[in-house]
Design an enzyme around this catalytic site. Sequence first.
Site, PDB file in Angstrom:
ATOM      1  N   HIS A 176       0.450  75.530   9.376  1.00 43.84           N
ATOM      2  CA  HIS A 176       0.629  74.523  10.426  1.00 43.84           C
ATOM      3  C   HIS A 176      -0.734  73.994  10.836  1.00 43.84           C
ATOM      4  O   HIS A 176      -1.700  74.759  10.892  1.00 43.84           O
ATOM      5  CB  HIS A 176       1.342  75.130  11.648  1.00 43.84           C
ATOM      6  CG  HIS A 176       1.898  74.087  12.558  1.00 43.84           C
ATOM      7  ND1 HIS A 176       1.134  73.496  13.543  1.00 43.84           N
ATOM      8  CD2 HIS A 176       3.112  73.507  12.605  1.00 43.84           C
ATOM      9  CE1 HIS A 176       1.878  72.598  14.164  1.00 43.84           C
ATOM     10  NE2 HIS A 176       3.075  72.580  13.612  1.00 43.84           N
ATOM     11  N   ASP A 227      10.271  75.563   9.796  1.00 45.56           N
ATOM     12  CA  ASP A 227      11.126  75.140   8.687  1.00 45.56           C
ATOM     13  C   ASP A 227      11.517  76.277   7.758  1.00 45.56           C
ATOM     14  O   ASP A 227      12.485  76.162   7.011  1.00 45.56           O
ATOM     15  CB  ASP A 227      10.425  74.031   7.888  1.00 45.56           C
ATOM     16  CG  ASP A 227      10.270  72.772   8.710  1.00 45.56           C
ATOM     17  OD1 ASP A 227      11.188  72.474   9.493  1.00 45.56           O
ATOM     18  OD2 ASP A 227       9.235  72.098   8.595  1.00 45.56           O
TER      19      ASP A 227
HETATM   20  N1  CMC Z   1       0.840  77.075   1.010  1.00 46.20           N
HETATM   21  C1  CMC Z   1      -0.290  77.296   0.329  1.00 46.20           C
HETATM   22  N2  CMC Z   1      -1.495  76.846   0.736  1.00 46.20           N
HETATM   23  C2  CMC Z   1      -1.528  76.133   1.889  1.00 46.20           C
HETATM   24  C3  CMC Z   1      -0.402  75.894   2.648  1.00 46.20           C
HETATM   25  C4  CMC Z   1       0.829  76.379   2.161  1.00 46.20           C
HETATM   26  N3  CMC Z   1       1.963  76.166   2.825  1.00 46.20           N
HETATM   27  N4  CMC Z   1      -0.743  75.184   3.732  1.00 46.20           N
HETATM   28  C5  CMC Z   1      -2.066  74.997   3.670  1.00 46.20           C
HETATM   29  N5  CMC Z   1      -2.541  75.572   2.538  1.00 46.20           N
HETATM   30  C6  CMC Z   1      -3.910  75.596   2.069  1.00 46.20           C
HETATM   31  C7  CMC Z   1      -4.230  74.296   1.340  1.00 46.20           C
HETATM   32  O1  CMC Z   1      -3.914  74.350  -0.027  1.00 46.20           O
HETATM   33  C8  CMC Z   1      -5.713  74.172   1.589  1.00 46.20           C
HETATM   34  O2  CMC Z   1      -6.383  75.056   0.713  1.00 46.20           O
HETATM   35  P1  CMC Z   1      -7.835  74.694   0.111  1.00 46.20           P
HETATM   36  O3  CMC Z   1      -8.737  74.541   1.307  1.00 46.20           O
HETATM   37  O4  CMC Z   1      -8.141  75.852  -0.760  1.00 46.20           O
HETATM   38  O5  CMC Z   1      -7.650  73.400  -0.638  1.00 46.20           O
HETATM   39  C9  CMC Z   1      -5.867  74.719   2.999  1.00 46.20           C
HETATM   40  O6  CMC Z   1      -4.767  75.608   3.204  1.00 46.20           O
HETATM   41  C10 CMC Z   1      -5.853  73.633   4.068  1.00 46.20           C
HETATM   42  O7  CMC Z   1      -4.732  72.775   3.814  1.00 46.20           O
HETATM   43  P2  CMC Z   1      -4.472  71.444   4.642  1.00 46.20           P
HETATM   44  O8  CMC Z   1      -3.288  70.758   4.058  1.00 46.20           O
HETATM   45  O9  CMC Z   1      -5.731  70.661   4.798  1.00 46.20           O
HETATM   46  O10 CMC Z   1      -4.187  72.111   6.058  1.00 46.20           O
HETATM   47  P3  CMC Z   1      -3.462  71.480   7.281  1.00 46.20           P
HETATM   48  O11 CMC Z   1      -3.864  72.203   8.473  1.00 46.20           O
HETATM   49  O12 CMC Z   1      -3.612  70.012   7.283  1.00 46.20           O
HETATM   50  O13 CMC Z   1      -1.961  71.871   6.867  1.00 46.20           O
HETATM   51  C11 CMC Z   1       0.326  71.604   6.667  1.00 46.20           C
HETATM   52  C12 CMC Z   1      -0.854  71.754   7.628  1.00 46.20           C
HETATM   53  C13 CMC Z   1       1.585  71.828   7.478  1.00 46.20           C
HETATM   54  C14 CMC Z   1       0.306  70.209   6.081  1.00 46.20           C
HETATM   55  C15 CMC Z   1       0.225  72.651   5.534  1.00 46.20           C
HETATM   56  O14 CMC Z   1       0.138  73.957   6.046  1.00 46.20           O
HETATM   57  C16 CMC Z   1       1.380  72.538   4.548  1.00 46.20           C
HETATM   58  O15 CMC Z   1       1.347  71.679   3.664  1.00 46.20           O
HETATM   59  N6  CMC Z   1       2.430  73.394   4.701  1.00 46.20           N
HETATM   60  C17 CMC Z   1       3.606  73.268   3.852  1.00 46.20           C
HETATM   61  C18 CMC Z   1       4.491  72.159   4.349  1.00 46.20           C
HETATM   62  C19 CMC Z   1       5.193  72.564   5.607  1.00 46.20           C
HETATM   63  O16 CMC Z   1       5.743  73.645   5.714  1.00 46.20           O
HETATM   64  N7  CMC Z   1       5.229  71.643   6.586  1.00 46.20           N
HETATM   65  C20 CMC Z   1       5.922  71.858   7.857  1.00 46.20           C
HETATM   66  C21 CMC Z   1       4.958  71.829   9.009  1.00 46.20           C
HETATM   67  S1  CMC Z   1       5.594  72.461  10.549  1.00 46.20           S
HETATM   68  C22 CMC Z   1       7.044  71.675  11.019  1.00 46.20           C
HETATM   69  C23 CMC Z   1       7.252  70.290  10.584  1.00 46.20           C
HETATM   70  O17 CMC Z   1       6.469  69.395  10.855  1.00 46.20           O
HETATM   71  O18 CMC Z   1       8.278  70.089   9.941  1.00 46.20           O
END
Ligand code: CMC
Length: 382
Positions: free
Chosen positions: A268, A319
Amino acid sequence: MSSVAEEPYREGLEGVIANETAIANLEGREGSGGLEYRGYRIEDLAGNVSYEETAFLLLHGDLPTRAQLREFDSRLRASRDLPAPLVQLFREIPETAHPMDVIRTSVSVLAHFDPDVNAPPTDHAANVRKAERLVAQMPTAVAFRERIVNGNAPIAPRADLDHAANFLNMVNGKMPSPTMSSAFDLSLVLYTEHELNASTFSARVTVSTLSDLHSGIVAAIGTLKGPLHGGANEEAWKVLEEVGSPENALKWIEDALAQKRRIMGFGHRVYKTGDPRSRILKPHCAALAAEIGDDRWERIAEPIEQIVTTQKHLPPNVDWPSARLYHYMGLDIDLYTPIFAMARVAGWAAHIIEQLDHNRLMRPRARYIGPPNRPVKPLDAR
Ligand code: CMC
């Protein structure tokens, strides 16, 4: 004004304060983190107030008295029907259309039939009325289209049922068990509002041009659809299906992490040590799995949750459990994100109204990183 070059740039707007709001607080008590709706902790709301009470809280500013709830609830129940042309459209939209696209279209169509369609966008009272109608109509739209696309007759909303039970009855054609109904209601409460997430932000940007509430909700639905946001609940279910069996869970997650796969339903932008909504919902998954006598998905989910949390330090978000919860309710996977939308509409509308009550156009800047200033060559010389 300072030049763009001097301003800080944060990719993905991480940590940028783009609004003031009195609706949701992710800072918790004394900055300890957590989630509050209008000052009420989510842990105190969950299980103690219904979706209807939560929607009232968001749209009207405080929890309703018994009399206020009675009136609000009767307005919702009286607004559940859809205009006939929208129901006809459900028969004509290609069967392959994703329900999330259909609910986006539905809100656009509902705007044309809203009695307040011509009210000025800043008319607070008209906006609250529009919001209440959408809270009531969106579940009917999701359920009707689902029935029609599966070759079944739509089931009319029942005025004797509450919001959660009525929706499950309209989709499944049978009354949910009390456990199911209350777990569904709880999931709606948890999905209702979440500060300046991407879809709420896009709703606020849209109406900051003095556009109307329905346009803001349409923009929000389009934004929610993506798998990094609301679409993640459908993707989380696909993870469980791909794993297939509890025996395969450990190997699957180790391989997935080695391949640097993004595991949907985890991580998140704001919550780094855990999403309180996920913690609240998880026991209800176990209870429903026990009720239907099939704990296979719980036994698949648990090791994945343990490994992703301990090895990647990415706890599950809302989720992750909601995907299982909706599966246990017999709901098709492609309804999961539309359900998120029909719950979140109360939060989106509250933000839209807050924006329009104190509006200033949202118009940020971009730092230019393209080619430097250059002359335009005549066509034959390029
Ligand atoms: N699985 C594996 N690696 C992850 C994940 C994940 N779910 N989430 C973040 N990372 C890693 C990502 O690959 C990156 O790694 P690196 O620095 O080595 O490239 C690092 O963590 C930072 O990722 P980011 O996308 O820049 O981080 P963020 O804070 O912007 O991410 C997020 C937030 C929600 C987009 C992300 O955690 C994600 O894609 N999660 C999976 C999708 C998900 O479950 N979304 C629902 C969010 S909550 C409720 C909603 O809105 O529906």
